[in-house]
Structures are given as C-alpha cells and as structure tokens.
Write a protein that holds these residues in place. Structure first.
Motif, PDB file in Angstrom:
ATOM      1  N   LYS A  38       0.864  -1.179   0.000  1.00 24.43           N
ATOM      2  CA  LYS A  38       0.000   0.000   0.000  1.00 24.43           C
ATOM      3  C   LYS A  38       0.897   1.224   0.000  1.00 24.43           C
ATOM      4  CE  LYS A  38      -3.894   0.104   2.207  1.00 24.43           C
ATOM      5  NZ  LYS A  38      -4.945   0.130   3.265  1.00 24.43           N
TER       6      LYS A  38
ATOM      7  N   ASN B 244      -2.625   5.880  -0.616  1.00 21.83           N
ATOM      8  CA  ASN B 244      -3.430   4.893   0.088  1.00 21.83           C
ATOM      9  C   ASN B 244      -4.087   3.899  -0.885  1.00 21.83           C
ATOM     10  OD1 ASN B 244      -4.354   3.726   2.477  1.00 21.83           O
ATOM     11  ND2 ASN B 244      -6.326   4.785   2.339  1.00 21.83           N
TER      12      ASN B 244
ATOM     13  N   GLU C  19      -3.586   0.072  -3.076  1.00 22.69           N
ATOM     14  CA  GLU C  19      -2.910  -1.222  -3.027  1.00 22.69           C
ATOM     15  C   GLU C  19      -2.441  -1.651  -4.409  1.00 22.69           C
ATOM     16  OE1 GLU C  19      -4.456  -4.632  -1.105  1.00 22.69           O
ATOM     17  OE2 GLU C  19      -5.095  -3.545   0.698  1.00 22.69           O
TER      18      GLU C  19
ATOM     19  N   VAL D 199       1.167  -4.897   3.056  1.00 26.73           N
ATOM     20  CA  VAL D 199      -0.171  -5.081   3.602  1.00 26.73           C
ATOM     21  C   VAL D 199      -0.138  -6.229   4.605  1.00 26.73           C
ATOM     22  CG1 VAL D 199      -2.539  -5.729   2.993  1.00 26.73           C
ATOM     23  CG2 VAL D 199      -1.239  -4.190   1.521  1.00 26.73           C
TER      24      VAL D 199
END
Length: 878
Positions: free
Chosen positions: A303, A308, A310, A392
């Motif tokens: 991320k 913000n 992915e 993540v």
C-alpha cells in the motif's frame, strides 16, 4: 541375498525367479489382491484409573434434520467472456449479487466456498440462472501523463476520485442435493458415506464464509484476524499470528464443533525497506542483496502512503530511482510542459526521482539510490519508490523457519492449559455462530462450554536397566543416576573430530570417558575408530552436518555422534551416551515384559513392527525430493531395536512408492525386502508371521490408499521372496497434526502421561482413540490420534492401547516417554538425517549419476547414496 525358496536362504545368492507377468497398463502391486475396507470399532478399553477431562469439542444440536442442502456450480465471466477464478472477486461478486437479486433468490441465504460451489438450504427458484453484476471500484483519477503511482500530494492540490465499473456475468446451475439427515444417520452408527462428508463440508464452508466476511486470512480450516495483539515477532521480518481452527466432526457422542487455537506465519506488515533489512539481517539498505529481495517480494501486496492504494509487486526496476526513466509507450512517457513557449509541448523523459519531486512534491531520501518496486504489468512497468510503500497485513509466509525463528515462535506462542481453555470459550462467545442465518435455517445450535468426557490413565510400564535392576518411570520420566545401561557396548577405538574453535575437546573426551564408565561403557583410543565424536560449530543447521554424516556413513562405514555443547554436565553427557550406545548396537533399557519375553500376542509369534514416514521439502521448494523412510524391528521378540531403509521419491507425494520395486532382472530393490531379510537374520532365522504397521503423516482421506496401495506393496514384496503364507497385518495410522486437546477438569496442569480416550469424541464407527503418553512440561499437551485401519492379529482394545503406550517408552535417545510410538519417530529421524545427504547436492545430478523413476509418473529424482554395509543395519539415526 535370498534364494527362491524364501527367507531361509537370505545368506545365499542364487538368481531369483522373475516377477509375475503383469499387463503394462497395470501397476504390479495392485494385481490380484482384494480391496480392504477400514475396520470398525471392536470395543473399548478398561485398563487404567478413571479421570474426568474436558476437551475442545463443543456439542452441536441439529433440530431440522429433514432439511437438505442444494449445491450449485458458480461460473463467473468478465465482459470479455473470460472465466474469472479470483477468490477475492468471487466473494465480492456473490455478496453484491445477493444485495441486488435477493428476491430472485427467494431471499435464501447461501454458503459460498469462494471458488465454484454455492449451497442453499432448500432449492433456489430456478435450476439454472444468469445474473449481471456490476462492481464499482474507487480509483484515483489520472492526471495528464501521470502514472498510476503518481499523486500531487504535498503540492496543495487534491487528487480527484472516479469510480471504475466492471460488469460480470454470474451463472448459477444446480449440481446436487445433500440431505442433512445423512449426518444423523452417520452419528447413529451407519457408515459415514460421501453424503455425510459433503454435508459436513457445507457446514465448514459456512464457518469459513463468516471468517472471510470479517476480513480474516483463511488457511484451510483456520482463520486469522488482522489484530496486532495476536502477532508475535519471530525475527527475519516474520510474524507468527494466532487465530482459530474450527471444523465440524461426527463423534460417538454426536456432532461436535472442534475449536482450537491455531498459528500461521505472515510477513511483518509495515515499510518494505524495514522488512528487507530484517529479512536479510543487514544493517543498512545499501547492504541488501537485491536478487534475493526480488525473489522474496514478488507477488506481495503493498500500500502506498501518498495515495493509500494497493498494488501487487511483479519485480524491481533495473536501475535506482534517480536513474530509472519512465520509458516510452511501454510504460509512462512523461510529458513535461516547459515554461519556454518555444518548446511548448516538447516530450522529455524523466526519472522516477524527478517525477515524484516535481509532480508529487515528494523529495525521496534513501530510496532515491535504491531500485523501485514494479507494480505494473510485464510489458507495462509501473515504478514506485521503496520508501513510499508498506507491506499489507496478513500475507502468508510459506518458507521454512530457521531454528532460531522456530524456537522464538514456540517460546512466544505457547499457552498453558487454563489459558487455552479460556481463549477458546471466549472465542465461542465472540463469534456467535448461533446467530448465523444459514446455520439457523438448518436448526443448528452450538454449545458454549468445553465438553466434559471420561478418560483413563494407563500405568507406566516398568523398565529393565543394567545389573537386572528395575526402573519405574514417574510422571513419564526416569533417569540413569547410579544406574548402568542394560547392554553397554565396549568401545575399543574412537576419535574426536573438532570443527569448533570455541570447544575444548580434551575436556569433553575426559568427561565423556568418566561418565561412560559409570554407565558401563569402556572405551580405548588406539587403532582405527569404531565411532567418531564430531564437535560442530553450531547446534542446529550446521552446513557441515549433512556432508559429514554422508562421508562417515556411506564412505567410511563409521557411525558418528555430532555435538555442539553450550555446557557440559552429567545429564548432557548421559544423553549423548544414550545415542552412542544405541548406534553401536547396545541397549540402554528394555520394557520389563520385553526383557522377559512376555508381550501379549507377540511373545509366541514372530512379529515385525514397521514405522513409516515421509519427509517433504520446505514449503515453496517444489523441486526438492521427498524422503520416504521405513524402520523395521530387529531381534524378535524385542520391540526396542530397529533398522531403517530410506529412499527418495517425487516431491510432495504422500504414498511411499518404493516399498516394492521389481526390476527387469527379476530382483526386488524395494524397502520392505531389506527389512524382511534383516528381520530373518537377526531373529533366529524366523520369518515374520505377524506385521504391525504404524503409518505417520496421512490424512483421513488417504486411509484407503494406505490399505490398498501401500499394504499391497508390502504383501507383494513378501510374496516376491517366494513366500505363500502371507502374514497377518495390523495397520495403525498415527496422527500428530490434529486439533483435539484434552484438559484436566480438576486442575490447571496438563493431563497425566498415559491418558487415553476411546469414547464420546472418537469416530462414531471407525476404530480410533486418543493417547497422551508423554508428560507435557510446556504449553498444552497434544495427544496422538491413533486410527486402527486393520487388525488381522486380533488385539483386544486393552492389549492395543498398552502396546502403543509401551512403544512410547522404548525410544532409546531419551529417558522420557515420547508423544508418539518410537517406530514412527525413528522413521522421521531416518528420513530427516538422510535428507541432509542431498541437501547440498546439485539436484540435477546425483553422486552416482543415476536417476530413479517413480511409479507415480516419469519424474526423475536423485537417488540417495547407499549406506556402507557396516552401518546399514545400525540405529545410525538414533
């Protein structure tokens, strides 16, 4: 070599008769042998004192047994008609489908496995339906010429958001009907058929779906929350994460929900650069091995902190950020508007470093000189600076742990019995399974308390040691204080080889000799050695270990004992001598009933005991051969002495394929032949009339393969020796990797050693029981789960359980009862040790230049070097 007449000629070497003529499309071990089915329970045991226990099985009540599950096949295709198989998309699509088309589904809740199967209670209105489902994803809107990773963050401008819609077609078609009453029939004693297994699978899918909806990581039948309170750092950028296993199980006492604490390994979430530094154990980013990093990072999800968003990593850039350009149409051609009007519209190339500085207002620091992460596609790279990216959470780490990591995990994740019981009861209250609408439609309710059951504690067997003394274990333990070994070996010649600069071998030698004299072992130094004591620089995972063992056992024919002592005392030296004495043919202790030849059903009939196990390569090492090992008992009527036969086979194959291997010349080069001939030689030239087989490492779905593939190979090997009277067989599967735990109802301690349970939580029809033979000193004890697949010998339940209990006390390496029968653990040790022989070899070739072909196909695997004839019959693995 044996002659055609059978084992009587084991010391002769005339030619053997050719194997039977078999059609080329049939495996020889499967010809003309009847299929066997799994044995049913023949009663319960009565020996031992009664004890009240608790177990992590929660009682399940079913009040709508007339209901049926309807199974449907789910097919998902995108707008381009390409079939989609992503689990993540599948679950999201089916959630969206239910929200959009609830009325078309008659409001029925469903259980979805995340792949191709969907289940409902009662039928859907249509046997086949098609639905159009639209998924909307929020994405940052690209500016003119900016990459997916770009952002004007820090420039005072706010990035715009847009919604990108994707349309999918979901087809649901009827597949099967599964009556819920099949579970009830199985619980009443009927055979647990496919319908009952299918119904239980549906209930397990409901639990997995619940966990998926909570955002958990799913690993088979376990689930793990993204909660840092459940994380333990084990080093190397790896966290252990605590979660829960849950599965429905049919038992003698009704349907149970087996709930247990479970652990898996994940990558430590956080900045990617921190992970790489920890993973490679380096001090600074400039010390990172980027080739290793590229391999480790591939397919991981990250991320970005500036947007913000992915992404999935596909690789690394060839150059650092301050030299890596966005190149042409293959990636992102940066169009920079110069202030000079004459040059307006001119296209220039820009580095990743410059782009983030000029267009995102982000001045890169250390990562300007490091490679970028590529999160694009193979022909369209998309570069991100390392310092803007974090891993993540809940991404599995599937490689094997180092010994340090494993020790850290055990230390930090252990739970005492009382703590584990509280954790499980809290979890049952938290997850509110009774409120699930699907389970409600089935009339299922689940108890909130650990189930109370009855067990028995078997008396520990007496042992015989030196000078005909009795040794009575206490709490599963005994010692050799002021005692000698039953049959201490006389060592005339031995040497010490020291690979460790920090160890004083003269002190070790002196202390070992003194301690050995107290145990009855006499040793002298001159002439070529019978045994070598090797001092290693590291206690675990020494690079020297495998090559050294191979050299000594295969080339020299000398057994060795490797040590790496941190401190030397009498207990440490005694433990070393236990191994040395066993390897050289001595006996440390025997069961008293074994010493007097009074073992029921074994004392009067020549009986061979086999232990079988397979060791696989580490997760992710698909090219590492599996190692199959079988140990066989020696010197009948003893049950404490074993020899091993070990082979390689194709990676990850669970069935042992080298038990019987007929060659073109009529000979059998399989494992069982070696063990049969050895038994004959060491057992007063007696042929085994009974064979007790302990098999480790197989699941319930593979039990029939053990009976109808492996057992058939063993029989074929016996027949190949010219024997017509096949021995009686008793086949037991020993499982360690299960999730049933036993607790004392009256106290916080672990259950006492010798605890056995053969009622209530066992299988409703099959012959199984739980036994905790050892004393759990740390954490919560895990009982062994024994499944009796076949018993032609005719043991009573008490004879069976006492034999298995006794076989936990014949492990020559220690002075404690072990958690599983010694033959199984010996097979594991033999496979593990000989696996080290090829660990450092080039897998494309073997030392002999030969390749073996498995019966499962044509996959070549390197053959293990053969042990020297002087040590092949020894307990070298001890």
């Amino acid at each position: 070599m044996e002659k055609a007449g059978g084992l009587e000629g084991a010391d002769q070497s005339p030619p053997l008769p050719p194997p039977p003529v078999v059609p080329p499309n049939l495996k020889p071990e499967l010809v003309d042998l009847p299929k066997r089915s799994i044995s049913s329970r023949c009663g319960v045991g009565n020996c031992g004192r009664r004890i009240t226990l608790l177990t992590n099985h929660f009682k399940v009540s079913v009040n709508a047994s007339d209901a049926s599950f309807y199974q449907y096949t789910v097919t998902i295709s995108a707008e381009d008609r390409k079939i989609t198989e992503s689990k993540n998309i599948g679950r999201r699509l089916l959630d969206r489908l239910y929200q959009t088309y609830s009325s078309e589904l008659a409001g029925k809740r469903f259980a979805y496995d995340g792949e191709k199967s969907l289940y409902t209670v009662g039928p859907l209105p249509q046997n086949k339906s098609e639905f159009t489902v639209i998924l909307e994803e929020s994405r940052a809107k690209r500016g003119s010429g900016s990459p997916d990773s770009g952002s004007p963050a820090g420039t005072g401008k706010r990035s715009k958001q847009c919604f990108q819609s994707k349309t999918f077609k979901v087809e649901i078609s009827y597949a099967a009907k599964i009556p819920l009453k099949s579970i009830a029939l199985a619980l009443k004693g009927n055979e647990v058929d496919n319908s009952a297994q299918d119904a239980l699978r549906v209930l397990d899918i409901v639990l997995r779906q619940q966990a998926a909806n909570r955002g958990c990581l799913l690993v088979r039948q376990s689930f793990f929350h993204d909660d840092s309170r459940n994380f333990v750092d084990v080093g190397g950028g790896v966290n252990g994460v605590r979660g829960y296993h849950s599965s429905f199980r049919p038992t003698q006492g009704g349907l149970s929900l087996n709930m247990d604490v479970s652990t898996t390994m994940i990558l430590k979430p956080g900045p990617v650069i921190d992970f790489l530094i920890a993973n490679q154990n380096v001090r600074e980013p400039r010390n990172i091995d980027w080739a290793k990093a590229k391999k480790m990072l591939k397919n991981l999800r990250i991320k970005t902190r500036h947007r913000n968003m992915e992404f999935k990593i596909i690789g690394l850039s060839e150059k650092p950020c301050n030299q890596q350009f966005f190149i042409g149409f293959l990636s992102f051609l940066m169009k920079v508007k110069n202030n000079d009007a004459a040059n307006e519209g001119q296209t220039v190339e820009i580095t990743v470093n410059e782009y983030f500085a000029k267009h995102c207002g982000i001045e890169l620091t250390f990562s300007a000189f490091l490679p970028c992460l590529d999160v694009g596609k193979p022909k369209r790279p998309n570069y991100l600076p390392l310092e803007l990216c974090s891993l993540v959470s809940l991404q599995r780490y599937t490689k094997s742990l180092s010994s340090v990591q494993r020790a850290s995990l055990v230390e930090k994740s252990r739970q005492k019995p009382q703590e584990r019981m509280q954790t499980l009861t809290d979890a049952m209250r938290t997850y509110c399974y009774d409120e699930d609408p699907f389970l409600g439609a089935c009339g299922i309710s689940i108890g909130k308390q650990l189930r109370q059951i009855e067990g028995r504690v078997l008396e520990a067997p007496k042992l015989k040691v030196g000078n005909s003394e009795d040794c009575v274990p206490r709490n599963g333990r005994w010692n050799f204080n002021n005692k000698t070994f039953l049959n201490p070996i006389q060592i005339e010649r031995w040497i010490v080889v020291n690979f460790s600069a920090r160890c004083d071998t003269s002190h070790i030698s002196r202390e070992l000799i003194n301690c050995g004299k107290k145990k009855g072992i006499v040793a002298k130094l001159p002439e070529p050695p019978q045994f070598i004591l090797c001092v290693l620089p590291e206690r675990k995972n020494s690079d020297i270990y495998g090559p050294w063992k191979k050299k000594c056992l295969c080339d020299f024919g000398i057994v060795t004992q490797c040590i790496s002592p941190s401190r030397i005392n009498d207990q440490y030296l005694t433990n070393v001598l236990l191994k040395i004495n066993s390897k050289l043919g001595g006996i440390n202790s025997l069961l008293a009933i074994e010493h007097s030849s009074h073992i029921p059903l074994i004392k009067d009939t020549p009986t061979l005991i086999l232990g079988m196990d397979i060791s696989h390569g580490s997760p992710g090492q698909s090219d590492i051969p599996s190692i199959a090992a079988v140990v066989g008992s020696q010197r009948w009527p003893l049950i404490s002495r074993y020899r091993a036969s070990v082979r390689t086979q194709s990676p990850k194959v669970e069935m042992i394929d080298a038990l019987y291997k007929p060659l073109a010349n009529g000979k059998d080069s399989g494992i069982i032949r070696e063990l049969l001939v050895d038994f004959y030689k060491t057992s007063q030239k007696r042929k085994p009339k009974q064979i007790i087989l302990f098999r480790d490492g197989v699941s319930e779905s593979q039990f029939n393969q053990v009976l109808n593939i492996e057992l058939e190979q063993i029989i074929k090997a016996y027949q190949h020796l010219g024997e017509t009277d096949v021995p009686k067989f008793t086949v037991i599967v020993a499982q360690k990797n299960h999730h049933t735990k036993l607790f004392q109802a009256s106290g916080p301690e672990n259950v006492p050693p010798g605890t056995v349970v053969d009622t209530t939580i066992v299988h409703p029809t099959n012959y199984d029981f739980y036994m905790c033979a050892h004393a759990g000193m740390i954490g919560t004890s895990r009982p062994a789960h024994y499944h009796v697949l076949l018993d032609e010998i005719g043991f009573s339940p008490d004879h069976f359980q006492n034999l298995i209990h006794s076989l936990s006390y014949v492990y020559q390496r220690s002075t404690t009862a072990i958690s599983i029968v010694a033959p199984v653990l010996y097979a594991h040790l033999a496979a593990q040790q000989m696996g080290q022989f090829i660990k450092f070899e080039d897998l494309s070739e073997t030392s002999s230049g030969q390749r073996s072909i498995t019966s499962a196909g044509s996959i070549p695997v390197p053959e293990l070097p053969r042990l020297h004839e002087r040590v092949e019959g020894s307990m070298f693995f001890c």
